[in-house]
Design a protein around this motif. Structure first.
Motif, PDB file in Angstrom:
ATOM      1  N   GLY A  47       4.311  46.477  40.897  1.00 33.00           N
ATOM      2  CA  GLY A  47       3.842  47.715  40.284  1.00 33.00           C
ATOM      3  C   GLY A  47       4.945  48.537  39.644  1.00 33.00           C
ATOM      4  O   GLY A  47       4.893  49.760  39.639  1.00 33.00           O
ATOM      5  N   VAL A  48       5.964  47.849  39.118  1.00 29.61           N
ATOM      6  CA  VAL A  48       7.071  48.530  38.442  1.00 29.61           C
ATOM      7  C   VAL A  48       7.212  47.958  37.038  1.00 29.61           C
ATOM      8  O   VAL A  48       6.700  46.881  36.735  1.00 29.61           O
ATOM      9  N   SER A  49       7.910  48.671  36.194  1.00 33.65           N
ATOM     10  CA  SER A  49       8.163  48.157  34.846  1.00 33.65           C
ATOM     11  C   SER A  49       9.217  47.055  34.910  1.00 33.65           C
ATOM     12  O   SER A  49       9.996  46.960  35.878  1.00 33.65           O
ATOM     13  N   LEU A  50       9.235  46.240  33.878  1.00 31.25           N
ATOM     14  CA  LEU A  50      10.263  45.203  33.786  1.00 31.25           C
ATOM     15  C   LEU A  50      11.644  45.844  33.771  1.00 31.25           C
ATOM     16  O   LEU A  50      12.563  45.359  34.443  1.00 31.25           O
ATOM     17  N   ALA A  51      11.788  46.941  33.049  1.00 26.91           N
ATOM     18  CA  ALA A  51      13.085  47.633  32.983  1.00 26.91           C
ATOM     19  C   ALA A  51      13.521  48.117  34.365  1.00 26.91           C
ATOM     20  O   ALA A  51      14.702  48.016  34.716  1.00 26.91           O
ATOM     21  N   ALA A  52      12.584  48.644  35.154  1.00 28.94           N
ATOM     22  CA  ALA A  52      12.926  49.119  36.494  1.00 28.94           C
ATOM     23  C   ALA A  52      13.353  47.958  37.396  1.00 28.94           C
ATOM     24  O   ALA A  52      14.294  48.086  38.185  1.00 28.94           O
ATOM     25  N   LEU A  53      12.673  46.832  37.270  1.00 30.72           N
ATOM     26  CA  LEU A  53      13.040  45.656  38.071  1.00 30.72           C
ATOM     27  C   LEU A  53      14.434  45.162  37.691  1.00 30.72           C
ATOM     28  O   LEU A  53      15.266  44.878  38.558  1.00 30.72           O
ATOM     29  N   ILE A  54      14.700  45.084  36.397  1.00 26.26           N
ATOM     30  CA  ILE A  54      16.020  44.638  35.933  1.00 26.26           C
ATOM     31  C   ILE A  54      17.093  45.616  36.395  1.00 26.26           C
ATOM     32  O   ILE A  54      18.177  45.195  36.829  1.00 26.26           O
ATOM     33  N   ALA A  55      16.806  46.915  36.343  1.00 24.57           N
ATOM     34  CA  ALA A  55      17.775  47.916  36.799  1.00 24.57           C
ATOM     35  C   ALA A  55      18.073  47.738  38.284  1.00 24.57           C
ATOM     36  O   ALA A  55      19.222  47.887  38.716  1.00 24.57           O
ATOM     37  N   ARG A  56      17.058  47.409  39.071  1.00 30.87           N
ATOM     38  CA  ARG A  56      17.267  47.193  40.511  1.00 30.87           C
ATOM     39  C   ARG A  56      18.166  45.985  40.762  1.00 30.87           C
ATOM     40  O   ARG A  56      19.086  46.038  41.576  1.00 30.87           O
ATOM     41  N   VAL A  57      17.911  44.897  40.030  1.00 34.92           N
ATOM     42  CA  VAL A  57      18.761  43.706  40.165  1.00 34.92           C
ATOM     43  C   VAL A  57      20.179  44.041  39.704  1.00 34.92           C
ATOM     44  O   VAL A  57      21.158  43.671  40.357  1.00 34.92           O
ATOM     45  N   ASP A  58      20.291  44.775  38.613  1.00 39.28           N
ATOM     46  CA  ASP A  58      21.594  45.168  38.080  1.00 39.28           C
ATOM     47  C   ASP A  58      22.388  45.973  39.106  1.00 39.28           C
ATOM     48  O   ASP A  58      23.587  45.744  39.298  1.00 39.28           O
ATOM     49  N   ALA A  59      21.720  46.888  39.785  1.00 41.92           N
ATOM     50  CA  ALA A  59      22.400  47.756  40.759  1.00 41.92           C
ATOM     51  C   ALA A  59      22.966  46.966  41.934  1.00 41.92           C
ATOM     52  O   ALA A  59      23.965  47.372  42.524  1.00 41.92           O
ATOM     53  N   GLY A  60      22.357  45.831  42.246  1.00 40.84           N
ATOM     54  CA  GLY A  60      22.819  45.063  43.399  1.00 40.84           C
ATOM     55  C   GLY A  60      23.583  43.804  43.080  1.00 40.84           C
ATOM     56  O   GLY A  60      23.880  43.008  43.965  1.00 40.84           O
ATOM     57  N   ARG A  61      23.965  43.621  41.826  1.00 43.65           N
ATOM     58  CA  ARG A  61      24.558  42.337  41.430  1.00 43.65           C
ATOM     59  C   ARG A  61      26.050  42.219  41.657  1.00 43.65           C
ATOM     60  O   ARG A  61      26.614  41.128  41.555  1.00 43.65           O
TER      61      ARG A  61
END
Length: 98
Positions: A47-61
């Motif tokens: 239930g999130v945008s693609l951009a929000a999901l990518i930002a979450r992965v980015d923050a933890g990479r």
């Protein structure tokens, strides 16, 4: 393999570049089409945008390349849903190890 299946397989391997905004900065990410489809599916499931999901992965990479981090994220999600059977895709345990 039918011609349609071969065409679909080739399409899944085609690298597609998307522009995304992460933390207010626009960047381009190149991934195979199959990974983009998987990311969109995961975003919809959560239930999130693609951009929000990518930002979450980015923050933890950490130091990883963003494209690589996204591929690993999709793989790990797939393995959570469909874990490999004992002996499939894993090296055999050595005696006294693990």
């Amino acid at each position: 393999m039918s011609e349609a299946q071969a065409t679909q397989d080739a399409s899944s391997r085609r690298v597609v570049k998307h522009s995304v905004v992460i933390a207010g900065h626009r960047t381009s990410v190149s991934l195979e089409d199959a990974f983009w489809r998987a990311l969109k599916d995961i975003a919809a499931q959560e239930g999130v945008s693609l951009a929000a999901l990518i930002a979450r992965v980015d923050a933890g990479r950490g130091e990883a390349n963003l494209s690589s981090a996204l591929r690993v994220f999709v793989l790990e999600r797939a393995l959570e849903v469909h874990p490999p059977l004992e002996g499939e895709g894993r090296p055999a345990k050595q005696a006294g190890v693990g």
